[in-house]
Design an enzyme around this catalytic site. Structure first.
Site, PDB file in Angstrom:
ATOM      1  CG  ASP A 111      -1.326  -2.373   9.325  1.00  0.00           C
ATOM      2  OD1 ASP A 111      -0.426  -1.629   9.330  1.00  0.00           O
ATOM      3  OD2 ASP A 111      -1.741  -2.731  10.378  1.00  0.00           O
ATOM      4  CG  HIS A 139      40.403  -9.430   5.178  1.00  0.00           C
ATOM      5  ND1 HIS A 139      40.865  -8.955   4.710  1.00  0.00           N
ATOM      6  CD2 HIS A 139      39.242  -8.501   4.668  1.00  0.00           C
ATOM      7  CE1 HIS A 139      40.963  -6.925   4.462  1.00  0.00           C
ATOM      8  NE2 HIS A 139      39.768  -6.681   4.350  1.00  0.00           N
ATOM      9  CD  GLU A 199      34.796  -2.063   5.218  1.00  0.00           C
ATOM     10  OE1 GLU A 199      34.196  -1.757   5.232  1.00  0.00           O
ATOM     11  OE2 GLU A 199      36.400  -2.403   5.512  1.00  0.00           O
ATOM     12  CG  ASP A 247      -0.473   0.151   2.731  1.00  0.00           C
ATOM     13  OD1 ASP A 247       0.342   0.883   3.189  1.00  0.00           O
ATOM     14  OD2 ASP A 247      -0.657  -1.391   3.062  1.00  0.00           O
TER      15      ASP A 247
END
Length: 395
Positions: free
Chosen positions: A126, A199, A275, A77
């Protein structure tokens, strides 16, 4: 065999706009109109539009888990979301652009269509959004409730036949993490532990060049592979990791795979752990970025709402997606120890959120390549930082 067809109804709301916000989404069988899955989440402080977009993304992801080859009819909606996702309206607001881009990545182009429906025909989504906001403001996670089968959505039946409505599939919603707070003295059960691993090095790391999510996506260097192996050895010796989750970037996947191979585990990729998008600064040193874009860099260092030159996101928007990724991992691996392989910005953000530290604290943390951090999360929402920037396994 004909492709399966789903109807996704999604909604979002904010009590204050911006204010406490949440979303809800249902997935219906396209032939019967029967609800087969639900999703809802309290997302903290946000605007109506952000909540609506997040509801759309959740609905699409839930449908994708059911059948990635399905065709999907999205019904909302929100005229804004429907027109923007249909390509008829431009997306100008910076908070909407990354959300719309994320929504487009769930299914291939051509499998999803959008249509507007009146609010009274979007009552299920909703209702779920309001349930999520109620739960979040009470410090609880939203949980799906057992419900009788819902009536079909108007216009969803292909042959006009009645709906049996005798059963509803198990909901696939992933609950949100509870709000922070110590809660009662009751037994909180086993904490969920995130072992956060940055990493290993790439060719850009020792030169301290910006390396985000839209750059060259470099692989690990020889030293980076050695660092990943050392991290794997350290975690194997501890013997506590039960799952491995990684950012989608090549350098994080290579690091995660080195550890997972040693531990005999699979790697699950979580897009929200990527990242920051450094835009025009990708590949530049700090000095080069300062020389070429001095005003933008100064603004970025002064506010977490500022974006790098040409970037699609700020630290503030990164915080939203990292928070969602965190909650997904918490829901999937409750009570377990999870290795989360990511980057400087997402890891700093997870630590900052766990500490309840101000946004600009991300500028005051140092995280070396292949370093460990650790955060524990409890069922009452409390988080405890146990480790920061540990590199002892690399010595």
């Amino acid at each position: 065999m004909a492709a399966r067809r789903f109807i996704v109804e999604a909604d979002g709301g904010s009590r204050g706009n911006p204010g406490p916000a949440g979303y809800g989404a249902v997935v219906r069988d396209g032939d019967t109109g029967q609800i087969i899955a639900e999703a809802a989440e309290f997302i903290g402080r946000a605007t109506n539009n952000v909540a609506e977009y997040k509801g759309l993304i959740a609905g699409l992801r839930t449908a994708h888990e059911l059948d990635p080859a399905a065709t999907v009819d999205v019904r909302m909606d929100s005229k804004l979301v429907v027109e923007q996702m249909s390509g008829r309206w431009k997306i100008k607001h910076p908070d909407m652009q990354p959300l719309a881009a994320e929504a487009r990545t769930v299914f291939p182009r051509g499998q999803v269509g959008y249509s507007w429906i009146p609010r009274e025909r979007n009552k299920d989504a909703d209702r779920l959004a309001n349930e999520a906001m109620d739960a979040g403001q009470a410090g609880r996670a939203w949980e799906p409730k057992a419900r009788p089968a819902a009536a079909p959505v108007a216009g969803s039946l292909t042959d006009g036949s009645p709906v049996d409505g005798s059963s509803v599939a198990e909901p696939l919603a992933e609950p949100a993490a509870p709000r922070a707070g110590w809660g009662s003295a009751a037994d909180l059960g086993t904490a969920t532990t995130f072992v956060l691993l940055r990493h290993g090095e790439t060719a850009l790391t020792p030169q301290k060049r910006f390396s985000g999510s839209t750059g060259s996506d470099p692989e690990l260097s020889e030293k980076g592979r050695w660092q990943a192996d050392r991290a794997a050895e350290a975690l194997a010796a501890r013997g506590t990791v039960q799952a491995v989750v990684s950012s989608p970037m090549l350098r994080t996947r290579q690091t995660a795979e080195a550890v997972a191979l040693r531990l005999g585990l699979d790697v699950r990729v979580e897009e929200g752990l990527r990242e920051l998008d450094f835009g025009a600064w990708e590949g530049l040193t700090f000095a080069e970025a300062q020389e070429r874009h001095p005003e933008d860099l100064t603004a970025w260092l002064a506010s977490t709402k500022a974006k790098p030159t040409g970037s699609s996101e700020s630290f503030a928007s990164l915080t939203q997606r990292v928070g969602v990724a965190r909650d997904k991992v918490l829901a999937r691996y409750a009570g377990k120890t999870v290795l989360v392989v990511s980057h400087v910005s997402p890891i700093k953000t997870l630590v900052r959120l766990a500490l309840g530290a101000p946004p600009d604290s991300v500028y005051r943390m140092e995280l070396a390549a292949a370093s460990f951090c650790a955060v524990q999360y409890y069922s009452d929402g409390n988080a405890s930082v146990r480790l920061l920037n540990d590199t002892s396994h690399l010595r």
